[in-house]
Design a protein around this motif. Structure first.
Motif, mmCIF file in Angstrom:
data_model
loop_
_atom_site.group_PDB
_atom_site.id
_atom_site.type_symbol
_atom_site.label_atom_id
_atom_site.label_comp_id
_atom_site.label_asym_id
_atom_site.label_seq_id
_atom_site.Cartn_x
_atom_site.Cartn_y
_atom_site.Cartn_z
ATOM 1 N N SER A 187 0.838 -1.207 0.000
ATOM 2 C CA SER A 187 0.000 0.000 0.000
ATOM 3 C C SER A 187 0.869 1.251 0.000
ATOM 4 O O SER A 187 2.046 1.216 0.387
ATOM 5 N N ASP A 188 0.261 2.353 -0.404
ATOM 6 C CA ASP A 188 0.915 3.650 -0.319
ATOM 7 C C ASP A 188 0.306 4.419 0.848
ATOM 8 O O ASP A 188 -0.153 5.555 0.704
ATOM 9 N N TYR A 189 0.309 3.762 2.012
ATOM 10 C CA TYR A 189 -0.301 4.365 3.195
ATOM 11 C C TYR A 189 0.759 5.145 3.963
ATOM 12 O O TYR A 189 1.815 4.604 4.310
ATOM 13 N N ARG A 190 0.467 6.412 4.248
ATOM 14 C CA ARG A 190 1.451 7.283 4.895
ATOM 15 C C ARG A 190 0.986 7.802 6.245
ATOM 16 O O ARG A 190 1.645 8.654 6.847
ATOM 17 N N GLY A 191 -0.141 7.299 6.730
ATOM 18 C CA GLY A 191 -0.629 7.739 8.025
ATOM 19 C C GLY A 191 -0.041 6.910 9.158
ATOM 20 O O GLY A 191 0.835 6.062 8.975
ATOM 21 N N ALA A 192 -0.538 7.153 10.352
ATOM 22 C CA ALA A 192 -0.079 6.429 11.538
ATOM 23 C C ALA A 192 -0.681 5.030 11.551
ATOM 24 O O ALA A 192 -1.865 4.852 11.263
ATOM 25 N N LEU A 193 0.138 4.031 11.878
ATOM 26 C CA LEU A 193 -0.310 2.644 11.971
ATOM 27 C C LEU A 193 -0.009 2.131 13.374
ATOM 28 O O LEU A 193 1.151 2.109 13.806
ATOM 29 N N HIS A 194 -1.072 1.720 14.078
ATOM 30 C CA HIS A 194 -0.938 1.205 15.433
ATOM 31 C C HIS A 194 -1.282 -0.278 15.433
ATOM 32 O O HIS A 194 -2.343 -0.672 14.924
ATOM 33 N N LEU A 195 -0.401 -1.092 15.998
ATOM 34 C CA LEU A 195 -0.620 -2.529 16.046
ATOM 35 C C LEU A 195 -1.093 -2.933 17.433
ATOM 36 O O LEU A 195 -0.578 -2.443 18.449
ATOM 37 N N VAL A 196 -2.076 -3.838 17.459
ATOM 38 C CA VAL A 196 -2.586 -4.372 18.723
ATOM 39 C C VAL A 196 -2.364 -5.871 18.718
ATOM 40 O O VAL A 196 -2.890 -6.594 17.851
ATOM 41 N N ASN A 197 -1.554 -6.338 19.670
ATOM 42 C CA ASN A 197 -1.291 -7.768 19.835
ATOM 43 C C ASN A 197 -0.968 -7.987 21.297
ATOM 44 O O ASN A 197 -0.043 -7.376 21.840
ATOM 45 N N ALA A 198 -1.736 -8.870 21.936
ATOM 46 C CA ALA A 198 -1.634 -9.026 23.396
ATOM 47 C C ALA A 198 -0.371 -9.753 23.827
ATOM 48 O O ALA A 198 -0.017 -9.714 25.015
ATOM 49 N N THR A 199 0.350 -10.423 22.913
ATOM 50 C CA THR A 199 1.479 -11.267 23.330
ATOM 51 C C THR A 199 2.820 -10.825 22.760
ATOM 52 O O THR A 199 3.853 -11.367 23.160
ATOM 53 N N ARG A 200 2.848 -9.904 21.831
ATOM 54 C CA ARG A 200 4.104 -9.502 21.197
ATOM 55 C C ARG A 200 4.422 -8.043 21.521
ATOM 56 O O ARG A 200 3.568 -7.169 21.394
ATOM 57 N N PRO A 201 5.664 -7.753 21.895
ATOM 58 C CA PRO A 201 6.019 -6.346 22.141
ATOM 59 C C PRO A 201 6.176 -5.550 20.846
ATOM 60 O O PRO A 201 5.990 -4.335 20.833
ATOM 61 N N GLU A 202 6.559 -6.239 19.769
ATOM 62 C CA GLU A 202 6.679 -5.560 18.484
ATOM 63 C C GLU A 202 6.566 -6.576 17.353
ATOM 64 O O GLU A 202 6.794 -7.777 17.536
ATOM 65 N N ILE A 203 6.178 -6.091 16.171
ATOM 66 C CA ILE A 203 6.119 -6.901 14.952
ATOM 67 C C ILE A 203 6.703 -6.065 13.827
ATOM 68 O O ILE A 203 6.276 -4.918 13.622
ATOM 69 N N ARG A 204 7.685 -6.618 13.163
ATOM 70 C CA ARG A 204 8.342 -5.963 12.031
ATOM 71 C C ARG A 204 8.849 -4.568 12.413
ATOM 72 O O ARG A 204 8.749 -3.614 11.647
ATOM 73 N N GLY A 205 9.346 -4.480 13.617
ATOM 74 C CA GLY A 205 9.934 -3.233 14.078
ATOM 75 C C GLY A 205 8.952 -2.201 14.577
ATOM 76 O O GLY A 205 9.357 -1.123 15.019
ATOM 77 N N LEU A 206 7.650 -2.525 14.534
ATOM 78 C CA LEU A 206 6.639 -1.595 15.024
ATOM 79 C C LEU A 206 6.170 -2.049 16.400
ATOM 80 O O LEU A 206 5.927 -3.244 16.619
ATOM 81 N N PRO A 207 6.003 -1.113 17.337
ATOM 82 C CA PRO A 207 5.571 -1.512 18.685
ATOM 83 C C PRO A 207 4.134 -2.014 18.677
ATOM 84 O O PRO A 207 3.299 -1.551 17.892
ATOM 85 N N CYS A 208 3.843 -2.966 19.552
ATOM 86 C CA CYS A 208 2.481 -3.487 19.702
ATOM 87 C C CYS A 208 1.900 -3.027 21.036
ATOM 88 O O CYS A 208 2.607 -2.927 22.044
ATOM 89 N N HIS A 209 0.610 -2.813 21.040
ATOM 90 C CA HIS A 209 -0.137 -2.482 22.246
ATOM 91 C C HIS A 209 -0.984 -3.677 22.618
ATOM 92 O O HIS A 209 -1.516 -4.387 21.750
ATOM 93 N N ARG A 210 -1.124 -3.917 23.923
ATOM 94 C CA ARG A 210 -1.843 -5.112 24.369
ATOM 95 C C ARG A 210 -3.336 -5.012 24.054
ATOM 96 O O ARG A 210 -3.955 -6.001 23.690
#
Length: 703
Positions: free
Chosen positions: A40-63
């Motif tokens: 994608s050509d997405y340039r906005g903010a991306l927030h990841l939510v995952n209860a068990t991982r601190p980060e995925i692909r270098g992006l921080p995860c929120h529980r």
């Protein structure tokens, strides 16, 4: 338009939360993340939510969603079904505006899943947060190259264009997108899944206002909210954007399959088609036809006017002749080329070429393909030509490619759509040259002629009264059928012509009433429980004295008691007979639970029973629209005075249709059905008379 939400945050969000982001590449959360980050050509903010991982692909995860540092415009939910409601409640509590629910395992699985969907719908109503899905493939905005979707095909189907798609069912929607292989360009695609909140109607409405969409395509399995769909279609019509629709479920088999797939109401096929015609929606029969028609509308500049003329241009005499035949069979008209055009052709083509229409260039494609560009441009720019069909029966490899390149160059010299018809099973470089140029080669002459027919027909449609879905709503509750005398009194008050009549309780009353009315008279048993009175001997016609009327009273009431011993019999209706001659029509209004009150008009007797010769409209219907309905009937020449016969009173007939519509419009929720059969239409000036009528009210309503 009130009732519709601005869906811009869905298609162009500034911030997105992916709930259920995963590092497993084959999972729903993993594929969605890959489509966002990699394709994608997405340039906005991306927030990841995952209860068990601190980060995925270098992006921080929120529980949890509650831990996000901001309120995202859009949340994409990709967790297993059991965790969806918790995620949605968290999104609502945070103030998220729109959620896409990719997860499956809900209404399509049974009663327990439907109960969870009811919770979702309640949450949407209570909080105002809009829900897209569940069980949907996500968001595909091709013009902005945004894919909030788990589809592995997202990265491959990215040809931008002016066509917007809103479908029920992801497989058929993706099939439409993959017509990009022949040059179709799409702006965006929504596949609505189980439609717990947002429906196809919401996306059609959004596309009606989207500046990068000029044509809207839709595949419908069912319409859950009829008035909402009608409002969206009105918005598209007012914006001048044609809607091309494929309705699945037009046969008994298809209706069952559609219901099992989406749990949507499928409605009556005849009613759906009538609504489409009224709204200016072009209904097609298959997926390839939807692509052909939508692409042709997208390529044309401006709305068709209905008088378009066709040119056929090719190098195979047989293919050109067959193309002309298909044009004729479709009821289209070949253009007569101007003398200047034929002179220009003669100057460049061989003496053996056919210079009329169709134009057969013969072997020039082999010896001098450069001539194709100038001669084709001359034909396309002829003042009589609106569309050009290019039959291509063979793939000659490099030779065909040279011809295709010249045809592509000719398209740049004319606003008239040049439509290649690729008839060969080989799709070599020439085919792909047409596709890359956006000329969308069609795959058969029959399909091309049909698409041209749909295109031209769109220009002939006259806008009528737009239906709001009067009386739409779920079926249920008891109904009550009025006595014929009561129903006719209601129709008389509404302005329809009804013969004078009296309800007689005894034979003596029948004789006296007949004498007072004047002979001849008809005597019909009066019982709300007996709808088809003539079938049981409950009708006597042409009675010419009081004794005959008294005898008829006894006969019809006795026959009714014999055939329906439990029915309440209220006597008999004595009615003055209408003048003989004219034609018998059927006129009715019935309530479709999805789309509302529907008007039907047709020739009576065998014409409607065996030939199904009837026209339908959603209410309201005025006299002008009634006239258009009558002209749709195959039997209209019989009404207009075929072969020297006197024309019937079409003005009175149209007036009766409009009066019946006005009656129901005033009380749309009261009437379940009104059937006038027959409505006797006399010669011009003779009026249109209600001879028999059945009026059924919803329980609790009064005449």
């Amino acid at each position: 338009m009130s009732g519709f939400t601005d869906l811009t945050p869905l298609f162009d969000p500034r911030s997105v939360a992916l709930v259920g982001a995963s590092e497993r590449a084959a999972s729903v959360g993993g594929r969605t993340l890959s489509n966002i980050l990699d394709h994608s050509d997405y340039r906005g903010a991306l927030h990841l939510v995952n209860a068990t991982r601190p980060e995925i692909r270098g992006l921080p995860c929120h529980r949890r969603v509650a831990d996000l540092p901001e309120v995202p415009d859009l949340a994409v939910v990709a967790v297993p079904a059991a965790g969806v409601m918790e995620a949605l409640r968290d999104c609502a509590a945070l103030g998220v505006r729109i959620c896409v629910i990719l997860s499956s395992g809900f209404g399509e699985t049974g009663e327990a899943g439907r109960a969870v969907e009811a919770e979702m719908a309640a949450l949407a109503r209570e909080t105002g947060m809009r829900l897209y899905g569940p069980n949907c493939p996500g968001v595909t905005n091709i013009n902005r190259r945004l894919g909030f979707t788990f589809s592995p095909a997202f990265k491959d189907d990215l040809r931008p264009g002016p066509i917007g798609l809103a479908t029920q069912g992801g497989g058929l929607g993706r099939n439409l997108l993959q017509s990009m292989a022949r040059g179709t360009g799409f702006a965006l695609w929504c596949s609505t899944g189980n439609e717990v909140d947002l429906q196809v109607a919401d996306f059609i409405h959004y596309m009606a206002g989207a500046p990068d969409v000029t044509v809207i395509g839709t595949i419908l399995e069912g319409i859950k909210d009829g008035p909402r769909f009608l409002a969206a279609a009105r918005a598209a019509a007012e914006a001048g954007k044609p809607v091309v629709a494929l309705k699945v479920g037009r046969s008994a088999y298809g209706m069952r399959a559609a219901a099992s797939h989406t749990a949507s109401l499928t409605g009556s096929a005849e009613v759906n088609s009538a609504a489409f015609r009224q709204l200016g929606i072009l209904e097609v029969d298959d997926v390839d036809e939807l692509v052909d028609v939508a692409s042709l509308l997208a390529r044309a500049r401006g709305r068709p006017h209905g008088g378009e003329r066709i040119a056929v241009f090719g190098s195979s005499g047989g293919a050109c002749a067959l193309a002309a035949d298909m044009v004729g069979q479709a009821g289209l008209v070949l253009a007569e080329l101007a003398s200047e055009t034929t002179a220009a052709l003669a100057a460049e083509l061989s003496p053996f070429a056919a210079l009329g229409n169709p134009v057969d260039t013969t072997t020039v494609t082999l010896t001098n393909p450069a001539v194709i560009e100038t001669t084709l441009a001359a034909v396309a720019n002829d003042p009589a030509v609106s569309l050009v069909m290019l039959p291509m029966p063979l793939d000659y490899g490099p030779v065909s490619l040279a011809v295709a390149e010249r045809m592509v160059a000719a398209q740049a010299r004319t606003p008239v759509p040049l439509v290649p018809v690729w008839m060969s099973e080989r799709t070599g470089p020439a085919y792909h040259a047409f596709a890359e140029a956006g000329m969308v080669p069609m795959r058969s002459l029959r399909n091309a002629a049909l698409a041209f027919r749909r295109f031209v027909d769109h220009g002939t449609r006259q806008p009528g009264l737009m239906p709001p879905g009067l009386g739409a709503g779920p079926a249920g509750g008891a109904t009550r059928t009025l006595l014929e005398a009561e129903g006719k009194a209601l129709l008389r008050e509404a302005g329809l012509a009804v013969p004078e009549g009296v309800l007689a309780r005894t034979a003596e009353e029948a004789g006296a009433a007949a004498t007072r009315l004047g002979f001849p008279v008809a005597v019909k048993v009066a019982s709300a429980a007996i709808l088809h009175k003539s079938d049981i001997g409950g009708v006597a016609l042409g009675l010419r004295d009081a004794a005959a009327a008294e005898a008829a009273f006894a006969a019809v009431t006795e026959a009714a008691a014999r055939h329906h011993p439990d029915a309440r019999i209220d006597g008999a209706l004595v009615e003055r007979m209408a003048a003989p001659g004219g034609a018998e029509m059927i006129l009715s209004v019935s309530r479709d639970p999805v789309l509302g009150q529907v008007m039907t008009v047709g020739l009576g007797g065998l014409y409607v029973e065996l030939l199904r010769d009837a026209a339908r409209r959603l209410l309201p219907v005025d006299a002008d629209e009634a006239g258009r309905m009558l002209r749709e009937l195959r039997g209209f020449p019989l009404l207009a005075g075929a072969r020297g016969a006197a024309p019937l009173d079409l003005g009175a007939l149209a007036g009766a249709v409009a009066a019946l519509s006005a009656l129901v419009e005033a009380r749309p929720g009261d009437f379940e059905e009104i059937e006038i059969n027959p409505l006797r239409v006399g010669a011009e000036g003779g009026g249109a008379w209600v001879l028999d009528a059945v009026v059924t009210l919803r329980e609790g309503e009064t005449p």
